[in-house]
Design a protein around this motif. Structure first.
Motif, PDB file in Angstrom:
ATOM      1  N   LEU A 129       1.168  -1.572  -0.518  1.00  0.00           N
ATOM      2  CA  LEU A 129       0.495  -0.222  -0.316  1.00  0.00           C
ATOM      3  C   LEU A 129       0.807   1.251  -0.312  1.00  0.00           C
ATOM      4  N   THR A 130       0.641   1.962  -1.233  1.00  0.00           N
ATOM      5  CA  THR A 130       1.270   2.887  -0.800  1.00  0.00           C
ATOM      6  C   THR A 130       1.325   3.643  -2.520  1.00  0.00           C
ATOM      7  N   ALA A 131       1.933   5.573  -1.313  1.00  0.00           N
ATOM      8  CA  ALA A 131       1.557   6.309  -2.383  1.00  0.00           C
ATOM      9  C   ALA A 131       2.453   6.378  -3.765  1.00  0.00           C
ATOM     10  N   HIS A 132       3.483   5.601  -4.003  1.00  0.00           N
ATOM     11  CA  HIS A 132       4.625   5.345  -5.366  1.00  0.00           C
ATOM     12  C   HIS A 132       3.803   4.947  -5.952  1.00  0.00           C
ATOM     13  N   ALA A 133       3.709   4.768  -6.945  1.00  0.00           N
ATOM     14  CA  ALA A 133       2.388   4.622  -8.184  1.00  0.00           C
ATOM     15  C   ALA A 133       2.614   4.326  -9.232  1.00  0.00           C
ATOM     16  N   MET A 134       4.187   5.443  -9.851  1.00  0.00           N
ATOM     17  CA  MET A 134       4.854   3.990 -10.816  1.00  0.00           C
ATOM     18  C   MET A 134       5.251   2.778 -11.314  1.00  0.00           C
ATOM     19  N   GLU A 135       5.320   2.913 -11.890  1.00  0.00           N
ATOM     20  CA  GLU A 135       5.069   0.900 -13.066  1.00  0.00           C
ATOM     21  C   GLU A 135       6.196   0.154 -12.591  1.00  0.00           C
ATOM     22  N   HIS A 136       7.763   1.480 -12.377  1.00  0.00           N
ATOM     23  CA  HIS A 136       9.425   1.106 -11.654  1.00  0.00           C
ATOM     24  C   HIS A 136       8.928   0.628 -10.348  1.00  0.00           C
ATOM     25  N   HIS A 137       8.509   1.565  -9.781  1.00  0.00           N
ATOM     26  CA  HIS A 137       7.436   1.204  -8.153  1.00  0.00           C
ATOM     27  C   HIS A 137       7.075  -0.507  -8.392  1.00  0.00           C
ATOM     28  N   ARG A 138       6.587  -0.188  -8.768  1.00  0.00           N
ATOM     29  CA  ARG A 138       5.812  -1.593  -8.537  1.00  0.00           C
ATOM     30  C   ARG A 138       6.643  -2.409  -8.721  1.00  0.00           C
ATOM     31  N   GLN A 139       7.632  -2.794  -9.802  1.00  0.00           N
ATOM     32  CA  GLN A 139       8.176  -3.388  -9.781  1.00  0.00           C
ATOM     33  C   GLN A 139       9.200  -4.108  -8.757  1.00  0.00           C
ATOM     34  N   SER A 140       9.945  -2.966  -8.143  1.00  0.00           N
ATOM     35  CA  SER A 140      10.155  -2.884  -7.019  1.00  0.00           C
ATOM     36  C   SER A 140      10.300  -3.686  -6.134  1.00  0.00           C
ATOM     37  N   TYR A 141       8.292  -3.546  -5.792  1.00  0.00           N
ATOM     38  CA  TYR A 141       8.339  -4.152  -4.613  1.00  0.00           C
ATOM     39  C   TYR A 141       8.024  -5.676  -4.867  1.00  0.00           C
ATOM     40  N   LEU A 142       7.713  -5.568  -6.066  1.00  0.00           N
ATOM     41  CA  LEU A 142       7.585  -6.958  -6.866  1.00  0.00           C
ATOM     42  C   LEU A 142       8.860  -8.474  -6.300  1.00  0.00           C
ATOM     43  N   ALA A 143      10.051  -7.088  -6.441  1.00  0.00           N
ATOM     44  CA  ALA A 143      10.953  -7.546  -6.607  1.00  0.00           C
ATOM     45  C   ALA A 143      11.289  -8.216  -5.103  1.00  0.00           C
ATOM     46  N   ALA A 144      10.654  -6.961  -4.728  1.00  0.00           N
ATOM     47  CA  ALA A 144      11.378  -7.604  -3.144  1.00  0.00           C
ATOM     48  C   ALA A 144      10.358  -8.679  -2.081  1.00  0.00           C
ATOM     49  N   GLY A 145       9.280  -9.747  -3.310  1.00  0.00           N
ATOM     50  CA  GLY A 145       8.821 -10.178  -2.801  1.00  0.00           C
ATOM     51  C   GLY A 145       7.135  -9.886  -1.921  1.00  0.00           C
ATOM     52  N   MET A 146       6.652  -8.930  -2.564  1.00  0.00           N
ATOM     53  CA  MET A 146       5.576  -8.664  -2.319  1.00  0.00           C
ATOM     54  C   MET A 146       4.298  -9.030  -3.559  1.00  0.00           C
ATOM     55  N   ASP A 147       3.519 -10.000  -3.353  1.00  0.00           N
ATOM     56  CA  ASP A 147       2.213 -10.819  -4.390  1.00  0.00           C
ATOM     57  C   ASP A 147       1.958  -9.613  -5.002  1.00  0.00           C
ATOM     58  N   GLY A 148       1.741  -8.123  -4.222  1.00  0.00           N
ATOM     59  CA  GLY A 148       0.450  -7.317  -5.368  1.00  0.00           C
ATOM     60  C   GLY A 148       0.494  -6.003  -4.574  1.00  0.00           C
ATOM     61  N   PHE A 149      -0.285  -5.166  -5.660  1.00  0.00           N
ATOM     62  CA  PHE A 149       0.243  -3.385  -5.026  1.00  0.00           C
ATOM     63  C   PHE A 149      -1.537  -2.706  -5.213  1.00  0.00           C
ATOM     64  N   VAL A 150      -0.942  -1.611  -4.113  1.00  0.00           N
ATOM     65  CA  VAL A 150      -2.520  -0.593  -4.544  1.00  0.00           C
ATOM     66  C   VAL A 150      -2.244   0.300  -3.904  1.00  0.00           C
ATOM     67  N   ALA A 151      -2.494   1.484  -5.224  1.00  0.00           N
ATOM     68  CA  ALA A 151      -1.746   2.648  -4.916  1.00  0.00           C
ATOM     69  C   ALA A 151      -2.797   3.460  -3.987  1.00  0.00           C
ATOM     70  N   LYS A 152      -1.900   4.595  -2.939  1.00  0.00           N
ATOM     71  CA  LYS A 152      -3.456   5.466  -2.369  1.00  0.00           C
ATOM     72  C   LYS A 152      -3.248   6.751  -2.093  1.00  0.00           C
ATOM     73  N   PRO A 153      -4.110   7.315  -2.757  1.00  0.00           N
ATOM     74  CA  PRO A 153      -5.508   6.847  -1.823  1.00  0.00           C
ATOM     75  C   PRO A 153      -6.352   5.891  -2.903  1.00  0.00           C
ATOM     76  N   PHE A 154      -6.213   4.530  -2.373  1.00  0.00           N
ATOM     77  CA  PHE A 154      -6.645   3.421  -2.877  1.00  0.00           C
ATOM     78  C   PHE A 154      -8.638   3.448  -2.978  1.00  0.00           C
ATOM     79  N   LYS A 155      -9.146   3.169  -3.865  1.00  0.00           N
ATOM     80  CA  LYS A 155     -10.105   2.920  -3.817  1.00  0.00           C
ATOM     81  C   LYS A 155     -11.034   1.694  -3.152  1.00  0.00           C
ATOM     82  N   ILE A 156     -11.943   1.589  -2.562  1.00  0.00           N
ATOM     83  CA  ILE A 156     -12.290   0.206  -1.440  1.00  0.00           C
ATOM     84  C   ILE A 156     -11.985  -1.050  -2.181  1.00  0.00           C
TER      85      ILE A 156
END
Length: 181
Positions: free
Chosen positions: A99-126
């Motif tokens: 869950l993060t405000a950093h929503a660029m694709e390269h950010h998403r890829q770094s989160y997945l590379a760290a071992g996260m399974d998914g990504f939701v940008a903040k502010p998020f929609k329910i």
């Protein structure tokens, strides 16, 4: 009154098992928002204010899913995820959603590379949060995680399969859709 109807405080879905969710988030406003959403869905929520607390919580309890903020004091979400994935514990394979405000694709890829399974940008929609939770739980249940890893919570050996949780979340999305009409 239907569960989830305006003014009704009952969960959107009263049937079946509910999730035990760990939220790693340092901002009180975001903690309250996620707590309200999880309560409305009938899930139990534990809150850790940073990554170190999240790792300690996983050691002490059982959770089905982690919602992980990225920027937190003491230990950020990326380091916490790496520690979780490297642990020699059953919970090392728990689904983790960034869950993060950093929503660029390269950010998403770094989160997945760290071992996260998914990504939701903040502010998020329910509905986006619920959809991503559903997606990672379904993926965990199918044993088709990153690098062939088997993702399951510490409850995998109990009668609470992720497919049931995913169906519960999917039902909640449908309920929200009908409420928002």
């Amino acid at each position: 009154m239907q569960p989830g109807a305006q003014g009704d405080s009952r969960p959107l879905s009263d049937d079946g098992p509910h999730l035990d969710v760990l939220l790693a988030e340092d901002q009180p406003v975001n903690q309250k928002l996620v707590a309200a959403v999880m309560e409305r869905l009938g899930h139990r929520l534990a809150i850790a204010s940073n990554g170190a607390e999240a790792v300690r919580a996983l050691r002490a309890g059982r959770y089905d899913l982690v919602l992980m903020d990225i920027q937190m004091p003491e230990m950020d979400g990326i380091l916490a995820t790496k520690i979780i994935r490297a642990a020699d514990e059953d919970w090392r394979t728990i689904p983790i959603v960034a869950l993060t405000a950093h929503a660029m694709e390269h950010h998403r890829q770094s989160y997945l590379a760290a071992g996260m399974d998914g990504f939701v940008a903040k502010p998020f929609k329910i509905d986006m949060l619920i959809a991503e939770m559903t997606r990672v739980l379904v993926r965990a249940a199918s044993d088709d995680g990153p690098a062939g890893a088997t993702h399951h919570s510490a409850r995998a050996d109990e009668a609470r399969p992720h497919t049931r949780h995913a169906a519960l979340l999917d039902d909640a999305v449908k309920d929200l859709d009908s409420l928002l009409g």
